[in-house]
Design an enzyme around this catalytic site. Sequence first.
Site, PDB file in Angstrom:
ATOM      1  CG  HIS A 123      -2.604  -2.217  -2.909  1.00  0.00           C
ATOM      2  ND1 HIS A 123      -3.001  -2.953  -4.070  1.00  0.00           N
ATOM      3  CD2 HIS A 123      -3.904  -1.613  -2.847  1.00  0.00           C
ATOM      4  CE1 HIS A 123      -4.195  -3.895  -3.630  1.00  0.00           C
ATOM      5  NE2 HIS A 123      -4.647  -2.920  -2.729  1.00  0.00           N
ATOM      6  CD  GLU A 127      -8.445  -1.466  -7.655  1.00  0.00           C
ATOM      7  OE1 GLU A 127      -9.256  -0.942  -6.642  1.00  0.00           O
ATOM      8  OE2 GLU A 127      -9.430  -2.638  -7.807  1.00  0.00           O
ATOM      9  CE1 TYR A 145      -3.156  -3.243   0.618  1.00  0.00           C
ATOM     10  CE2 TYR A 145      -4.836  -1.337   0.652  1.00  0.00           C
ATOM     11  CZ  TYR A 145      -4.618  -2.530   0.915  1.00  0.00           C
ATOM     12  OH  TYR A 145      -5.685  -3.576   0.892  1.00  0.00           O
ATOM     13  CD  GLU A 160      -7.517  -6.210  -6.106  1.00  0.00           C
ATOM     14  OE1 GLU A 160      -6.311  -5.854  -5.887  1.00  0.00           O
ATOM     15  OE2 GLU A 160      -8.217  -5.385  -5.349  1.00  0.00           O
TER      16      GLU A 160
HETATM   17  C1  IDC Z   1      -9.848  -4.358   0.788  1.00  0.00           C
HETATM   18  C2  IDC Z   1      -9.783  -5.548   1.738  1.00  0.00           C
HETATM   19  C3  IDC Z   1      -9.992  -4.950   2.591  1.00  0.00           C
HETATM   20  C4  IDC Z   1      -9.082  -3.754   3.196  1.00  0.00           C
HETATM   21  C5  IDC Z   1      -9.500  -2.541   2.259  1.00  0.00           C
HETATM   22  C6  IDC Z   1      -9.094  -1.238   2.688  1.00  0.00           C
HETATM   23  O1  IDC Z   1      -9.590  -6.641   1.286  1.00  0.00           O
HETATM   24  O2  IDC Z   1      -9.597  -5.904   3.944  1.00  0.00           O
HETATM   25  O3  IDC Z   1     -10.263  -3.389   4.111  1.00  0.00           O
HETATM   26  O4  IDC Z   1      -8.571  -3.016   0.981  1.00  0.00           O
HETATM   27  O5  IDC Z   1      -7.399  -1.364   2.583  1.00  0.00           O
HETATM   28  C7  IDC Z   1      -9.934  -3.193  -4.612  1.00  0.00           C
HETATM   29  C8  IDC Z   1      -9.309  -3.152  -3.711  1.00  0.00           C
HETATM   30  C9  IDC Z   1      -8.082  -3.707  -2.503  1.00  0.00           C
HETATM   31  C10 IDC Z   1      -9.814  -4.175  -1.627  1.00  0.00           C
HETATM   32  C11 IDC Z   1     -10.490  -5.247  -2.275  1.00  0.00           C
HETATM   33  C12 IDC Z   1     -11.742  -5.355  -2.432  1.00  0.00           C
HETATM   34  O6  IDC Z   1      -7.817  -2.801  -4.720  1.00  0.00           O
HETATM   35  O7  IDC Z   1      -7.299  -3.508  -1.661  1.00  0.00           O
HETATM   36  O8  IDC Z   1      -9.392  -4.631  -0.129  1.00  0.00           O
HETATM   37  N1  IDC Z   1     -10.443  -4.003  -3.608  1.00  0.00           N
HETATM   38  O9  IDC Z   1     -12.039  -4.048  -1.319  1.00  0.00           O
HETATM   39  N2  IDC Z   1     -10.078  -2.462  -5.454  1.00  0.00           N
HETATM   40  C13 IDC Z   1     -11.816  -3.831  -5.497  1.00  0.00           C
HETATM   41  C14 IDC Z   1     -11.733  -4.414  -4.499  1.00  0.00           C
END
Ligand code: IDC
Length: 321
Positions: free
Chosen positions: A122, A160, A88, A249
């Site tokens: 990230h 993203e 991150y 992802e």
């Molecule tokens: C989510 C994790 C969750 C965390 C959140 C914030 O699953 O546990 O609390 O991030 O950091 C994405 C992102 C990915 C997300 C995931 C689900 O790249 O970091 O992870 N997601 O929300 N894009 C679409 C979905």
Amino acid sequence: MKKKSMLIAACAAVMFALGIAWGGRACQAAKPSALKVKDNKIVNASDKAVVLKGVSTHGIAWYPQYVNKQCFKSFKKMGANTIRLAFYSDDSAGYDKSLYIKVEEGVKAATDLGMYVIIDWHILSDGNPKKNQKKAKEFFTYFAKKYAGQTNVLYEICNEPNGDVTWGRDIKPYAEKMIKLIRKYDKNGIIIVGTPTWSQDVDLVAEDPIRNQNNIAYAFHFYAATHKDQLREKLKTANEKGLPVIVTEFSICDASGNGKIDKKEAKAWMKLLKKHKIGRVAWNISNKNETSALIQPSCKKTDKISKKNLSKSGKWIVGNW
Ligand code: IDC
């Protein structure tokens, strides 16, 4: 020498050579073939499509315990050839330079196992990649220098992009800077560029891709219970237009990473990815109490994970990818 003893000697020599070859294989995993991008595909040196199939860590600030060889090996046994290390980028989301070492451990573990490894910058809450560009430069300078020429390493430069961000004004210029910087050291490693709207608008990017650079691919993300036909159309349009895309992802629940699983949509996604030979990396290696976590919340193991330790989404994914 008599004919018979000559034959015995020859047989012994062959068996000895086979023994060396076999022994060598047993000690060290075969090196994965070097990758390049050709037209809209990721291919090997003989231009044959290579489908990257794998699992992504959760944020390594939160779940560093899963960044280890035995854990990755468990997923390799279940069919993965790729690990994605999610680092991150924002201070508010666990950015911590002292975690570089975890990336290094992760790359080594994947490399020892003969797997591909994606180093993922990230961005998420920091929707515009320009926000933490200075830190991104430092990050990719460090890792491109370190892994220059190590052919199983891929760089994903902005997970993203989202919010008030456009391809032409923000992401593309950012990507061109990062590509230039990475290419100072690593001339050929694949660089994966994030796309607008949480890495969904690959169709827009296909209209205006990055030119005059080799080995560039583009990220596409989906969560099957949220993203359906309309998004599959975007992927199809972009890929058929010539854009090399990789799903760095995905999960089969909703976009929050939680909620219900949608197997019908998940099947439609897999069918499309298989047809187009598009790589896919599942979110996420953890036992967090959320649907996208690949390991059951009750399982505390961080290594030697078996199929029965997986969550519902985990079991479906390794059974269908
Ligand atoms: C989510 C994790 C969750 C965390 C959140 C914030 O699953 O546990 O609390 O991030 O950091 C994405 C992102 C990915 C997300 C995931 C689900 O790249 O970091 O992870 N997601 O929300 N894009 C679409 C979905």
